[in-house]
Write a protein that holds these residues in place. Sequence first.
Motif, PDB file in Angstrom:
ATOM      1  N   GLN A  54       0.838  -1.199   0.000  1.00 39.98           N
ATOM      2  CA  GLN A  54       0.000   0.000   0.000  1.00 39.98           C
ATOM      3  C   GLN A  54       0.880   1.259   0.000  1.00 39.98           C
ATOM      4  O   GLN A  54       2.042   1.214   0.438  1.00 39.98           O
ATOM      5  CB  GLN A  54      -0.919  -0.010   1.220  1.00 39.98           C
ATOM      6  CG  GLN A  54      -1.970   1.086   1.260  1.00 39.98           C
ATOM      7  CD  GLN A  54      -2.878   1.074   0.054  1.00 39.98           C
ATOM      8  OE1 GLN A  54      -2.579   1.729  -0.949  1.00 39.98           O
ATOM      9  NE2 GLN A  54      -3.964   0.305   0.130  1.00 39.98           N
ATOM     10  N   HIS A  55       0.359   2.379  -0.480  1.00 36.52           N
ATOM     11  CA  HIS A  55       1.129   3.618  -0.496  1.00 36.52           C
ATOM     12  C   HIS A  55       1.471   4.031   0.942  1.00 36.52           C
ATOM     13  O   HIS A  55       0.576   4.116   1.796  1.00 36.52           O
ATOM     14  CB  HIS A  55       0.333   4.730  -1.170  1.00 36.52           C
ATOM     15  CG  HIS A  55      -0.016   4.437  -2.595  1.00 36.52           C
ATOM     16  ND1 HIS A  55       0.941   4.214  -3.559  1.00 36.52           N
ATOM     17  CD2 HIS A  55      -1.218   4.333  -3.222  1.00 36.52           C
ATOM     18  CE1 HIS A  55       0.347   3.984  -4.715  1.00 36.52           C
ATOM     19  NE2 HIS A  55      -0.954   4.044  -4.538  1.00 36.52           N
ATOM     20  N   TYR A  58      -0.469   6.929   2.562  1.00 33.31           N
ATOM     21  CA  TYR A  58      -1.834   6.580   2.941  1.00 33.31           C
ATOM     22  C   TYR A  58      -1.840   5.806   4.256  1.00 33.31           C
ATOM     23  O   TYR A  58      -2.656   6.076   5.148  1.00 33.31           O
ATOM     24  CB  TYR A  58      -2.506   5.756   1.843  1.00 33.31           C
ATOM     25  CG  TYR A  58      -3.890   5.278   2.245  1.00 33.31           C
ATOM     26  CD1 TYR A  58      -4.978   6.148   2.232  1.00 33.31           C
ATOM     27  CD2 TYR A  58      -4.096   3.964   2.668  1.00 33.31           C
ATOM     28  CE1 TYR A  58      -6.240   5.728   2.620  1.00 33.31           C
ATOM     29  CE2 TYR A  58      -5.354   3.536   3.058  1.00 33.31           C
ATOM     30  CZ  TYR A  58      -6.421   4.411   3.037  1.00 33.31           C
ATOM     31  OH  TYR A  58      -7.662   3.993   3.434  1.00 33.31           O
ATOM     32  N   PRO A 146      -5.670   5.375  -1.640  1.00 32.63           N
ATOM     33  CA  PRO A 146      -5.055   4.048  -1.564  1.00 32.63           C
ATOM     34  C   PRO A 146      -5.174   3.241  -2.842  1.00 32.63           C
ATOM     35  O   PRO A 146      -6.061   3.458  -3.666  1.00 32.63           O
ATOM     36  CB  PRO A 146      -5.849   3.372  -0.440  1.00 32.63           C
ATOM     37  CG  PRO A 146      -7.195   4.032  -0.491  1.00 32.63           C
ATOM     38  CD  PRO A 146      -6.892   5.474  -0.827  1.00 32.63           C
TER      39      PRO A 146
END
Length: 213
Positions: A54-55, A58, A146
């Motif tokens: 995931q980023h 975020y 996201p």
Amino acid sequence: MKANISFGLLLLVATLKVWAAEAPNATTLGTCVACHGAQGQGNAALGVPNLAGQHPVYLAQQMRGFKTGSRGYDPKDTYGAQMRAIVANIDEAEIERLATHYASLEPPRSQVVVGEQAARGRNIYQGTCASCHGPEGEGFAYLKAPNLRILDASYLDRQLVNYVQGVRGSGGHADQLGLWMRGISLQISGDADRKAIIDYIVSLSANGSASKN
């Protein structure tokens, strides 16, 4: 004076790089692993989302949201309440380390079943979600949006329902992005369209597009 300023800036950059490379505290990471798994893969059966890939911006933003109460504020959000308790004593540096750690992991490759509404969901998704989450659900770090492709269908459904009901994104609690997402979710015309959107997102994962860009 200029030399001192330059030295200070170099020291700051070096410190930030150390933070980025430093592993999270083992005890804190162990608490995360208990639910999210050793590789951040989550557990759909328990309602726990995948974090791997995931980023990082975020992930950090969501941990801050749980800590400050802009997320997990509603008693009906039992998962959010658990997260609030977990992050309550995590400091900012550790939040950044955790976010960097999970972002660096490879998203799991799992078998998924694509719902029958994926084709219809594509059109709804492109008109409702793509401007922030990307045409293929990849998300945009600079928008703190996201990557949706790495999230399972049940988690996506629960979050969209939470937004509609104000369990997440309520005007009395949420941050600006949460308010924005609630407004978008209210534009989705009921259960059938929501299911179609989720079917489309799941189809992206099934086609091998789960990895972050």
